[in-house]
Scaffold this motif. Structure first.
Motif, PDB file in Angstrom:
ATOM      1  N   ALA A 100       4.061   5.300   1.713  1.00  0.00           N
ATOM      2  CA  ALA A 100       4.280   3.879   1.426  1.00  0.00           C
ATOM      3  C   ALA A 100       4.980   3.165   2.583  1.00  0.00           C
ATOM      4  N   TYR A 101       5.940   3.819   3.208  1.00  0.00           N
ATOM      5  CA  TYR A 101       6.648   3.196   4.323  1.00  0.00           C
ATOM      6  C   TYR A 101       5.691   2.925   5.483  1.00  0.00           C
ATOM      7  N   ALA A 102       4.832   3.880   5.813  1.00  0.00           N
ATOM      8  CA  ALA A 102       3.899   3.711   6.927  1.00  0.00           C
ATOM      9  C   ALA A 102       2.870   2.623   6.618  1.00  0.00           C
ATOM     10  N   VAL A 103       2.404   2.536   5.371  1.00  0.00           N
ATOM     11  CA  VAL A 103       1.451   1.490   5.007  1.00  0.00           C
ATOM     12  C   VAL A 103       2.114   0.123   5.124  1.00  0.00           C
ATOM     13  N   SER A 104       3.366   0.018   4.703  1.00  0.00           N
ATOM     14  CA  SER A 104       4.065  -1.270   4.843  1.00  0.00           C
ATOM     15  C   SER A 104       4.317  -1.597   6.311  1.00  0.00           C
ATOM     16  N   GLN A 105       4.561  -0.579   7.137  1.00  0.00           N
ATOM     17  CA  GLN A 105       4.680  -0.802   8.581  1.00  0.00           C
ATOM     18  C   GLN A 105       3.340  -1.270   9.137  1.00  0.00           C
ATOM     19  N   GLY A 106       2.245  -0.703   8.652  1.00  0.00           N
ATOM     20  CA  GLY A 106       0.916  -1.138   9.064  1.00  0.00           C
ATOM     21  C   GLY A 106       0.665  -2.592   8.718  1.00  0.00           C
ATOM     22  N   LYS A 107       1.153  -3.019   7.571  1.00  0.00           N
ATOM     23  CA  LYS A 107       1.023  -4.430   7.175  1.00  0.00           C
ATOM     24  C   LYS A 107       1.798  -5.323   8.141  1.00  0.00           C
ATOM     25  N   ARG A 108       2.994  -4.880   8.515  1.00  0.00           N
ATOM     26  CA  ARG A 108       3.807  -5.644   9.475  1.00  0.00           C
ATOM     27  C   ARG A 108       3.104  -5.701  10.829  1.00  0.00           C
ATOM     28  N   LEU A 109       2.575  -4.568  11.286  1.00  0.00           N
ATOM     29  CA  LEU A 109       1.901  -4.515  12.583  1.00  0.00           C
ATOM     30  C   LEU A 109       0.606  -5.325  12.564  1.00  0.00           C
TER      31      LEU A 109
END
Length: 186
Positions: A72-81
């Motif tokens: 979940a953290y990486a997917v949310s980072q992907g959304k930010r990126l």
């Protein structure tokens, strides 16, 4: 006394299981182990680049799996990126614009993780810039995981749960999965 020892042992086992059982919120601060080729040997498919042009090759996906799709953290980072690298400038909030939509069933270059990674790193003719060598591979994989979540490809407990900003569509974890269809040839 024996009951106390059994109780403490049960609590210790529960604590170990609780700490080791959830990858969903795990934060990785280093690049995941090798899901890219060790050398940059793939050709760029687009001359468009987000910074100074580079003529060197780029890395490719070694396996057709996203190392972050369950995190979940990486997917949310992907959304930010996705917002940070201005992917929304062409793809909007996933519904398409100048670039193709990312939330539907028709994918021009493939919806599997390796194809999305190749689109980001190598670019695509007639528009999609090549980000290879301009952004780290782990950030590209985070964007891949987020893009997969846009079409319902991530588990509901992993996909971002709210639509930020002025986007009026459903958040990623409220979308039903859209299985990819092959491109229709005219």
């Amino acid at each position: 006394m024996r009951a106390l020892v059994l109780l403490l042992a049960a609590l210790a086992v529960l604590a170990v299981l609780a700490l080791s059982g959830c990858e969903r919120e795990q934060r990785r601060f280093t690049t995941p182990a090798g899901n890219t080729t060790p050398s940059a040997n793939a050709a760029r498919l687009s001359a468009n680049q987000p910074a100074l042009a580079r003529a060197d090759g780029v890395t490719e996906a070694q396996e057709n799996r996203s190392p972050y799709i369950r995190n979940a953290y990486a997917v949310s980072q992907g959304k930010r990126l996705y917002r940070w690298y201005n992917c929304s400038g062409c793809h909007a909030a996933g519904g398409g614009g100048m670039g193709p939509p990312l939330m539907d069933t028709e994918w021009r270059y493939g919806s599997d993780p390796a194809s999305i990674f190749a689109s980001i790193m190598r670019g695509r003719p007639n528009g999609m810039p090549s980000f290879g060598g301009h952004i780290p591979e782990d950030q590209a994989w985070q964007i891949v995981a987020y893009v997969q979540s846009m079409s319902g490809g991530a588990r509901k407990d992993v996909a971002p749960s709210r639509a930020d900003g002025l986007y009026s569509g459903n958040p990623e974890n409220a979308r039903s999965e859209q299985p990819a269809q092959p491109e229709k040839k005219p």
